[in-house]
Write an enzyme that holds these catalytic residues in place. Structure first.
Site: not given
Ligand code: NAD
Length: 235
Positions: A203, A94, A91, A54, A176-177, A220, A109, A117
């Site tokens: 995507l 960042d 979720q 982290y 994007g999830t 996105a 999240h 703490c």
């Molecule tokens: P995931 O990685 O499981 O899924 C990402 C999704 O985004 C996929 O379905 C993919 O097809 C899609 N995607 C990828 N590139 C894209 C784009 N350019 N445009 C649109 N869609 C796109 O992510 P999630 O579902 O958010 O998983 C959840 C966990 O990941 C959360 O708990 C989160 O805390 C953690 N996480 C967060 C970050 C961050 O804060 N940026 C980064 C990595 C993981």
């Protein structure tokens, strides 16, 4: 409080800003198994590895290369255009929604730039590294500060508020999830039961695509600005 739009965002909205998504094709997150870096058990077994993981993610946010992209900017424009009718439930850990100018955000999240703490239960804005020697600025104890991240097996933040907002919203949008991680993956079904219109911008097809009335595939940075233009022009 009720919102016209509840917008769920995931790692995919930040992918074009240079932050890797959760599961790469190899099933790893930045080269690590999820259970080695994103569970309370992992933190207990190997705190140095989890702190380091982290710390790297947190320091990446300070790099010049990481900036909000057109999708984050469009959501901030939508909020300006619709005042307090928009809630972003992210979720993501960042800070790119904030940096784009969005205000109504729930980080379900947790946040990389926050430290918690475990002893006095205080939370601090945190941009430095954390480790076992870090002293809590409130209670001055060491070995008690952890990343303010909701790990697998822990309860996401502000779930009551999120549930209420989803039950009352007119439109639920998911951006994007992958729809793999619960409870967020179940929000679309709750929104539909309550009569909301549902839109997915992703995507690839997600685990939940079939549950959305309007599911659009693409980046996105392209889909979100064009959807926001539709909303603001009343289409
Ligand atoms: P995931 O990685 O499981 O899924 C990402 C999704 O985004 C996929 O379905 C993919 O097809 C899609 N995607 C990828 N590139 C894209 C784009 N350019 N445009 C649109 N869609 C796109 O992510 P999630 O579902 O958010 O998983 C959840 C966990 O990941 C959360 O708990 C989160 O805390 C953690 N996480 C967060 C970050 C961050 O804060 N940026 C980064 C990595 C993981």
């Amino acid at each position: 409080m009720s919102y016209d739009y509840v917008i769920l965002t995931g790692a995919g909205i930040s992918a074009e800003s240079g932050i890797k998504t959760f599961r790469d094709a190899d099933g790893l997150w930045e080269g690590h198994r999820i259970e080695d870096v994103a569970t309370p058990e992992a933190f207990e077994a190997n705190p140095d590895l989890v702190y380091d993981f982290y710390n790297k993610r947190r320091s990446q946010l300070l790099s010049d290369e990481i900036k909000p992209n057109a999708a984050h900017m469009a959501l901030a424009e939508l909020e300006k255009g619709c005042s307090d009718k928009i809630l972003i439930v992210t979720q993501n850990v960042d800070n790119l929604h904030e940096r784009a100018g969005s205000k109504n955000i729930i980080h379900m999240h947790g946040e990389l730039q926050s430290a918690w703490c475990k002893s006095c239960d205080s939370r601090e804005v945190w941009t430095e590294s954390l480790d076992l020697l870090t002293e809590c600025p409130r209670c001055q104890k060491r070995g008690v500060m952890r990343p303010d991240i909701v790990w697998f097996g822990e309860m996401p933040y502000r779930m009551d508020e999120i549930d209420q907002a989803i039950k009352k919203c007119k439109t639920f949008v998911s951006i994007g999830t992958s729809g793999n991680v619960y409870p967020a993956a179940g929000f679309v079904r709750d929104a539909r039961i309550s009569g909301a219109h549902t839109v997915e911008l992703n995507l690839d097809e997600s685990q939940q695509s079939g549950a959305f009335v309007d599911a659009r595939l693409g980046k996105a940075s392209e889909l979100v600005p064009s959807w926001v233009t539709e909303v603001l022009s009343g289409i």
